[in-house]
Design an enzyme around this catalytic site. Structure first.
Site, PDB file in Angstrom:
ATOM      1  N   LYS A 167       0.876  -1.184   0.000  1.00  8.33           N
ATOM      2  CA  LYS A 167       0.000   0.000   0.000  1.00  8.33           C
ATOM      3  C   LYS A 167       0.908   1.228   0.000  1.00  8.33           C
ATOM      4  O   LYS A 167       1.509   1.587   1.017  1.00  8.33           O
ATOM      5  CB  LYS A 167      -0.859  -0.018   1.271  1.00  8.33           C
ATOM      6  CG  LYS A 167      -2.202   0.676   1.172  1.00  8.33           C
ATOM      7  CD  LYS A 167      -2.176   2.171   0.963  1.00  8.33           C
ATOM      8  CE  LYS A 167      -1.807   2.995   2.169  1.00  8.33           C
ATOM      9  NZ  LYS A 167      -1.658   4.432   1.828  1.00  8.33           N
ATOM     10  N   GLY A 224       7.225   5.053   8.011  1.00  5.91           N
ATOM     11  CA  GLY A 224       6.438   6.284   8.100  1.00  5.91           C
ATOM     12  C   GLY A 224       6.600   6.910   9.468  1.00  5.91           C
ATOM     13  O   GLY A 224       7.674   6.817  10.065  1.00  5.91           O
ATOM     14  N   THR A 227       1.785   6.586  13.456  1.00  6.13           N
ATOM     15  CA  THR A 227       1.120   5.548  12.663  1.00  6.13           C
ATOM     16  C   THR A 227       1.819   4.206  12.889  1.00  6.13           C
ATOM     17  O   THR A 227       1.165   3.162  12.958  1.00  6.13           O
ATOM     18  CB  THR A 227       1.126   5.921  11.157  1.00  6.13           C
ATOM     19  OG1 THR A 227       0.571   7.220  11.029  1.00  6.13           O
ATOM     20  CG2 THR A 227       0.311   4.956  10.334  1.00  6.13           C
ATOM     21  N   GLU A 282      10.149   1.297  10.449  1.00  5.62           N
ATOM     22  CA  GLU A 282      11.189   2.300  10.186  1.00  5.62           C
ATOM     23  C   GLU A 282      10.510   3.648  10.284  1.00  5.62           C
ATOM     24  O   GLU A 282       9.718   3.999   9.414  1.00  5.62           O
ATOM     25  CB  GLU A 282      11.787   2.027   8.791  1.00  5.62           C
ATOM     26  CG  GLU A 282      13.167   2.615   8.667  1.00  5.62           C
ATOM     27  CD  GLU A 282      13.115   4.027   8.188  1.00  5.62           C
ATOM     28  OE1 GLU A 282      13.016   4.935   9.057  1.00  5.62           O
ATOM     29  OE2 GLU A 282      13.154   4.236   6.970  1.00  5.62           O
ATOM     30  N   CYS A 295      14.118  10.079   6.239  1.00  5.86           N
ATOM     31  CA  CYS A 295      14.109   9.562   7.613  1.00  5.86           C
ATOM     32  C   CYS A 295      15.478   9.676   8.248  1.00  5.86           C
ATOM     33  O   CYS A 295      15.608   9.955   9.425  1.00  5.86           O
ATOM     34  CB  CYS A 295      13.612   8.125   7.627  1.00  5.86           C
ATOM     35  SG  CYS A 295      14.298   7.127   6.324  1.00  5.86           S
ATOM     36  N   GLU A 349      11.275  15.445  15.071  1.00  2.55           N
ATOM     37  CA  GLU A 349      11.586  15.328  13.645  1.00  2.55           C
ATOM     38  C   GLU A 349      10.777  16.376  12.891  1.00  2.55           C
ATOM     39  O   GLU A 349       9.546  16.327  12.894  1.00  2.55           O
ATOM     40  CB  GLU A 349      11.220  13.921  13.141  1.00  2.55           C
ATOM     41  CG  GLU A 349      11.628  13.688  11.704  1.00  2.55           C
ATOM     42  CD  GLU A 349      11.336  12.278  11.218  1.00  2.55           C
ATOM     43  OE1 GLU A 349      10.204  11.800  11.435  1.00  2.55           O
ATOM     44  OE2 GLU A 349      12.230  11.668  10.609  1.00  2.55           O
TER      45      GLU A 349
END
Ligand code: NAD
Length: 481
Positions: free
Chosen positions: A176, A229, A233, A251, A285, A382
């Site tokens: 997805k 992500g 989530t 991750e 990331c 972040e």
């Protein structure tokens, strides 16, 4: 302007969502419509998981040898290289990243398929010494059906990084992509069919996170979940996976420090320090988003970085400047919100947005801030934008305390010419990758990658990913005297 209306790939068939509903896609560079994707729902995910299950339980895919799986992956890598120009144009349009960066991303995408194509038939089990009269074998078996939820920052690279090792081990996959950028995943699914991947081995289903993503994460028919992500989530998909008693790899980003000691080769460090945050407009990331600088060279380093930041230019993807726009209006608002937290006295320098950038694009000026207190939100959270913060430190122990002083732990960079210190720092840093006198945000197909703490857990990339995507079975055979 290119307009693309994507389809799902389910069980070897390209089709719209069963509801026929669609989600519009906009160009980050202009804010204008560039196409649409299926707004898939639970029943589309159900169909994809069933197709994957059929592929691994008796389907053509389940009968392929490791050599054949490797050849299919290698063939897909070759097709990606053959269509690299077109894929790079699409990736650049869809994400807003400068074209030359999209080209590098597509090159790495091909490299992932090539790497795991080569790895598929070179990874096996082991035997163990045990009691006399016994033969012990450790087999590596596929997990079954693996689910993959990926973000919008590196759609093609992350697709390849997560699907290729899973396919190499003989799993069937359901992916997805993120609703903000998924045109290359759609194109890669077409190339996978052209390469000859059997029906159901690769399924790609687009849709929103809270509908299609949540349906996949909580699906009782998957055996493993890979998620890249946000930490928020990530926590919710991990809870869904746990309730089905399946493992997951997460991750979830970082606040990666680059630590500059007074004995570093500063001229070599400067371009890397800047590139590590402006790559992908800071939406990486493993971006080097914090610079810790030894006090004795702090003013010198920050002044030079400021000079370089003031020269940076942001603009539309096709102008191929230092950086493009952010992915969406939501991300732009989020990053500007962080900049509002900064005291004016800490504003060192800002780059520019070129005058012909469309007014509705999602541009943010690259910004250098310092000195920023290590405990502040700017140093702890972040930002996921082109914002670099600088913090001074006095000695090695303070550098370690600041570097390890966030909830994240993905990557760190150490700049020093002292070989003993390089190793002491690498040992002391609490993260998944340490770069010494270099920094690699993204890339590094061969290099195992993953975090600790809020950055997630599990490892992808490199041969270690073949462990991640397989299950160990211990076989104990009594063969008599
Ligand atoms: P997100 O985590 O919400 O989205 C990532 C993926 O998860 C997308 O495919 C999305 O559709 C899906 N998703 C969203 N909600 C879901 C749910 N409830 N169940 C299952 N899947 C779901 O990230 P975002 O909202 O796009 O970005 C927010 C922040 O996340 C960013 O500002 C950034 O800090 C961080 N981020 C990190 C990375 C990374 O590479 N680590 C990538 C993207 C975003």
């Amino acid at each position: 302007m290119l307009t693309i209306h994507g389809r799902n790939l389910v069980g070897g068939q390209f089709r719209p969502a069963l509801s026929e509903k669609r989600i519009d896609l906009v160009s980050p560079s202009s804010g204008r419509l560039i196409g649409s994707i299926p707004a898939s729902e639970k029943r589309d995910i159900d169909a994809a998981v069933s197709a994957a299950r059929a592929a691994v339980e008796g389907g053509t895919w389940s009968r392929q040898t490791a050599v054949e799986r490797g050849r299919l992956l290698t063939a897909l890598g070759a097709l990606v290289s053959k269509h690299a120009d077109k894929l790079a144009q699409i990736e650049s349009l869809d994400t807003g990243k400068p074209l030359r960066q999209a080209r590098q991303d597509i090159e790495l995408t091909a490299r992932y398929f090539e790497f795991y194509g080569g790895g598929a038939d070179k990874f096996g089990g082991e035997t163990l010494p045990y009691l006399n009269d016994f033969n012990i074998q450790l087999w590596r078996e596929p997990l079954g059906v693996t689910g993959h939820i990926i973000p919008w920052n590196y759609p093609s690279q992350i697709l390849a990084r997560t699907l290729a090792p899973s396919l190499a081990m003989g799993n069937a996959t359901v992916l997805k992509p993120a609703e903000d950028a998924c045109l290359t995943p759609i194109h890669l699914s077409e190339l996978a069919v052209e390469a000859g991947f059997p029906d159901g081995s690769i399924n790609v289903v687009t849709g929103s996170g809270d509908v299609a993503g949540a349906s996949l994460a909580s699906h009782v028919g998957i055996d493993f979940l890979s998620f890249t992500g946000s930490p928020e989530t990530g926590a919710s998909v991990a809870a869904a996976a746990a309730s089905n008693r399946i493992a997951c790899a997460l991750e979830l980003g970082g606040k990666s420090p680059q630590i500059v000691f007074e004995d570093a080769d500063l001229e070599s460090a400067y371009p890397v320090l800047v590139q590590a945050i402006i790559q992908n407009a800071g939406q990486t990331c493993s971006a080097g988003s914090r610079i810790l600088v030894q006090s004795s060279v702090y003013d010198l380093v920050v002044e030079e970085l400021g000079r370089r930041f003031a020269e940076l230019e942001a603009g539309p993807h096709d102008l191929d400047l230092d950086l493009g726009p952010l992915i969406s209006h939501k991300q732009k608002t989020r990053v500007l919100g962080y900049l509002e937290l900064a005291d004016q006295s800490t504003m060192v320098a800002q780059g520019n947005i070129v005058s012909d950038a469309p007014p509705d694009g999602f541009y943010v000026r690259p910004t250098l801030l310092g000195p920023i207190d290590g405990d502040s939100r700017l140093a702890q959270e972040e930002i996921f934008g082109p914002v670099l913060i600088c913090t001074p430190f006095s000695d090695e122990s303070e550098a370690v305390r600041l570097a390890n002083g966030t909830d994240y732990g993905l990557v760190a960079g150490v700049w020093t010419s002292d070989g003993s210190r390089q190793l002491r720092m690498a040992k002391a840093l609490n993260c998944g990758q340490v770069f010494i006198n270099c920094f690699g945000a993204g890339g590094g197909v061969e290099l195992p990658f993953g975090g600790v703490g809020k950055s997630g857990h599990g490892r992808e990339k490199g041969m270690i990913a073949l462990h991640t995507y397989s299950r160990l079975k211990t076989v104990v055979q009594f063969h008599g005297h």
